[in-house]
Write a protein that holds these residues in place. Structure first.
Motif, PDB file in Angstrom:
ATOM      1  N   SER A  74       0.812  -1.207   0.000  1.00 41.41           N
ATOM      2  CA  SER A  74       0.000   0.000   0.000  1.00 41.41           C
ATOM      3  C   SER A  74       0.858   1.275   0.000  1.00 41.41           C
ATOM      4  O   SER A  74       2.032   1.247  -0.385  1.00 41.41           O
ATOM      5  CB  SER A  74      -0.940  -0.062   1.213  1.00 41.41           C
ATOM      6  OG  SER A  74      -2.133   0.603   0.973  1.00 41.41           O
ATOM      7  N   THR A  76       2.064   2.878   2.500  1.00 41.71           N
ATOM      8  CA  THR A  76       3.186   2.732   3.440  1.00 41.71           C
ATOM      9  C   THR A  76       4.348   2.033   2.748  1.00 41.71           C
ATOM     10  O   THR A  76       5.509   2.442   2.886  1.00 41.71           O
ATOM     11  CB  THR A  76       2.745   1.918   4.678  1.00 41.71           C
ATOM     12  OG1 THR A  76       1.558   2.517   5.200  1.00 41.71           O
ATOM     13  CG2 THR A  76       3.824   1.873   5.742  1.00 41.71           C
ATOM     14  N   THR A 145      -4.003  13.465   6.228  1.00 43.62           N
ATOM     15  CA  THR A 145      -5.328  12.846   6.314  1.00 43.62           C
ATOM     16  C   THR A 145      -5.921  12.973   7.718  1.00 43.62           C
ATOM     17  O   THR A 145      -7.133  12.996   7.884  1.00 43.62           O
ATOM     18  CB  THR A 145      -5.241  11.349   5.941  1.00 43.62           C
ATOM     19  OG1 THR A 145      -4.333  11.189   4.868  1.00 43.62           O
ATOM     20  CG2 THR A 145      -6.591  10.801   5.545  1.00 43.62           C
ATOM     21  N   ASP A 168       4.313  11.907   0.199  1.00 40.65           N
ATOM     22  CA  ASP A 168       3.203  10.984   0.446  1.00 40.65           C
ATOM     23  C   ASP A 168       1.925  11.726   0.058  1.00 40.65           C
ATOM     24  O   ASP A 168       1.492  12.638   0.752  1.00 40.65           O
ATOM     25  CB  ASP A 168       3.215  10.609   1.939  1.00 40.65           C
ATOM     26  CG  ASP A 168       1.987   9.818   2.359  1.00 40.65           C
ATOM     27  OD1 ASP A 168       1.111   9.566   1.514  1.00 40.65           O
ATOM     28  OD2 ASP A 168       1.922   9.459   3.551  1.00 40.65           O
ATOM     29  N   SER A 189      -2.150   5.192  -2.500  1.00 42.88           N
ATOM     30  CA  SER A 189      -2.725   3.846  -2.568  1.00 42.88           C
ATOM     31  C   SER A 189      -4.144   3.921  -3.132  1.00 42.88           C
ATOM     32  O   SER A 189      -4.743   4.983  -3.173  1.00 42.88           O
ATOM     33  CB  SER A 189      -2.697   3.177  -1.190  1.00 42.88           C
ATOM     34  OG  SER A 189      -3.243   4.048  -0.215  1.00 42.88           O
ATOM     35  N   LYS A 192      -8.001   5.150  -1.430  1.00 43.00           N
ATOM     36  CA  LYS A 192      -8.329   6.505  -0.985  1.00 43.00           C
ATOM     37  C   LYS A 192      -9.290   7.190  -1.974  1.00 43.00           C
ATOM     38  O   LYS A 192     -10.451   6.835  -2.024  1.00 43.00           O
ATOM     39  CB  LYS A 192      -7.041   7.312  -0.810  1.00 43.00           C
ATOM     40  CG  LYS A 192      -6.287   6.939   0.485  1.00 43.00           C
ATOM     41  CD  LYS A 192      -6.917   7.598   1.682  1.00 43.00           C
ATOM     42  CE  LYS A 192      -6.038   7.609   2.907  1.00 43.00           C
ATOM     43  NZ  LYS A 192      -6.083   6.381   3.695  1.00 43.00           N
TER      44      LYS A 192
HETATM   45  C1  LIG Z   1      -1.206  10.437   4.632  1.00 42.01           C
HETATM   46  C2  LIG Z   1      -1.220   8.946   4.774  1.00 42.01           C
HETATM   47  N1  LIG Z   1      -0.089   8.263   4.629  1.00 42.01           N
HETATM   48  C3  LIG Z   1      -0.052   6.921   4.745  1.00 42.01           C
HETATM   49  C4  LIG Z   1      -1.185   6.202   5.030  1.00 42.01           C
HETATM   50  C5  LIG Z   1      -1.104   4.717   5.128  1.00 42.01           C
HETATM   51  O1  LIG Z   1      -1.634   4.236   3.951  1.00 42.01           O
HETATM   52  P1  LIG Z   1      -1.716   2.689   3.608  1.00 42.01           P
HETATM   53  O2  LIG Z   1      -2.635   2.086   4.602  1.00 42.01           O
HETATM   54  O3  LIG Z   1      -2.234   2.709   2.207  1.00 42.01           O
HETATM   55  O4  LIG Z   1      -0.340   2.153   3.713  1.00 42.01           O
HETATM   56  C6  LIG Z   1      -2.410   6.861   5.171  1.00 42.01           C
HETATM   57  C7  LIG Z   1      -3.635   6.120   5.493  1.00 42.01           C
HETATM   58  O5  LIG Z   1      -4.650   6.648   5.812  1.00 42.01           O
HETATM   59  C8  LIG Z   1      -2.420   8.270   5.039  1.00 42.01           C
HETATM   60  O6  LIG Z   1      -3.562   8.923   5.179  1.00 42.01           O
END
Ligand SMILES: Cc1ncc(COP(=O)(O)O)c(C=O)c1O
Length: 384
Positions: A74, A76, A145, A168, A189, A192
């Motif tokens: 994802s 991350t 987020t 990111d 990812s 979203k």
């Molecule tokens: C700004 C941000 N970065 C990273 C992530 C982690 O994303 P993922 O679960 O797709 O690895 C999120 C998840 O909400 C996010 O909002």
């Protein structure tokens, strides 16, 4: 006296900030063409993966000389892969104004132990992006987020920087303009803004990021799922859809269908307009009610996807309990699901406004928020 329950309900009460609402036309039947039970390395699988890459480029307007890869774990996974592969060649600047950015800071400072300047801002505020040293590698989150605060544009990032920018953009891509010439690594990812399925990350590399990959070898070992080079050369297949490990072809199909829907609403421009209209409806509600406010302090930094709200009524003594009770009441009525603030963020609500959400649903939900607020205030008065 408690106000009456509104008559109308949103057709879709899903306002979660990830996984986000599916596209309005979602139907499992639309995934029937997925090459299930086939190898992702068969021609049919590779073609689907390449279509996902090509569609991403087309809808997001990513320059032809940038590379786009589908990677494991994802957003991350994509961010970690970039940081572990690229950082260490020069000092880093780590920027955070909410919890995910803070996570990247921890990784770089405590795990990679890279010389880094850390710049943070409180929830609701943003770091001054113009005050950063872009001769260092700068790691930041475009849209926070969990705080609902976003970078308004890329003007602060110099075109002639010596360092790389690693961004990111998971809750920004497909809802906000991303200045590709200012971004060397961009990640997001699928679950979203396009309401896709989780577990796959997108990694977008500028030519300068590729150059770094081919000229710099980190001092630490890299696990197979992070490796983007072999013998000092980029593994180019990753950026044609030859994924490092096995992807879900069902999730890929779902992403392709979502990209088609994105085209049908006018592509990126249409998606941005949809998110803006949704966020505008929530902002107008805040303007009209003196008991609720946007967590983002400066209007130019207000997110149009993860809109974070705080209760400002002086009668509320325990903000966290109050906000949870409001969210629970809305969930019990089936009018707003998963809108509690993120666990590390200030108490409040978070309403996803990305393009898969219909403005009519936001508009139908807001009177319920008014109702739930007053019901909880009355409950407080009765308990006193
Ligand atoms: C700004 C941000 N970065 C990273 C992530 C982690 O994303 P993922 O679960 O797709 O690895 C999120 C998840 O909400 C996010 O909002």
């Amino acid at each position: 006296m408690a106000i009456a329950k509104p008559a109308a309900r949103p057709a879709n009460p899903r306002f979660s900030s990830g996984p986000c609402a599916k596209i309005p036309t979602f139907d499992v039947q639309n995934l029937a063409d997925a090459p299930l039970g086939r190898s992702h390395r068969a021609a049919v699988g590779k073609a689907r993966l390449k279509a996902a890459i090509d569609g991403t480029r087309e809808v997001l307007g990513i320059p032809d000389d940038y590379l786009i890869g589908i990677v494991p774990a994802s957003d991350t996974g994509a961010v970690e892969m970039a940081m572990w592969s690229l950082l260490g060649a020069r000092p880093a600047t780590m920027v955070a104004w909410e919890s995910f950015g803070a996570g990247w800071v921890t990784d770089v400072v405590k795990q990679l132990k890279i010389e880094a300047e850390v710049k943070t801002a409180e929830y609701g505020q943003i770091v001054d992006m113009a005050a950063l040293d872009y001769d260092t590698d700068v790691v930041f989150t475009w849209n926070g987020t969990t705080s609902g605060v976003r970078v308004p544009n890329g003007d602060a990032i110099p075109a002639d920087r010596a360092g790389l920018t690693i961004c990111d953009a998971t809750s920004a891509a497909f809802a906000q303009d991303l200045p590709w010439d200012k971004l060397d690594v961009t990640t997001f990812s699928w679950q979203k803004v396009l309401g896709g399925e989780a577990a796959h990350g997108m990694l977008i590399l500028s030519p300068r990021a590729v150059e770094r990959l081919e000229t710099y070898t980190p001092a630490w070992p890299l696990p197979k799922i992070f490796r983007l080079t072999k013998g000092g050369k980029l593994i180019e297949g990753i950026f044609r859809g030859e994924t490092i490990n096995t992807p879900s072809m069902l999730a890929v199909e779902d992403y392709l269908v979502a990209l088609d829907w994105a085209r049908s609403v006018g592509g990126l421009t249409g998606l941005i307009a949809r998110a803006d209209a949704n966020a505008q409806a929530v902002w107008a509600f805040c303007d009209a009610n003196d008991w609720i406010a946007n967590l983002a302090e400066d209007p130019v930094t207000r997110s149009n996807t993860s809109v974070c709200l705080k209760f400002t009524d002086a009668r509320i003594t325990d903000g966290a309990t109050f906000a949870k009770a409001v969210a629970k009441r809305l969930e019990a009525e089936g009018v707003a699901l998963d809108i509690g603030a993120y666990r590390d963020a200030p108490a409040g609500l978070r309403i996803w406004c990305g393009g898969t959400v219909e403005t009519a649903d936001i508009e139908a939900m807001l009177p319920w928020l008014d109702w739930a607020f007053h019901a909880e205030i009355e409950a407080l008065a009765q308990a006193a």
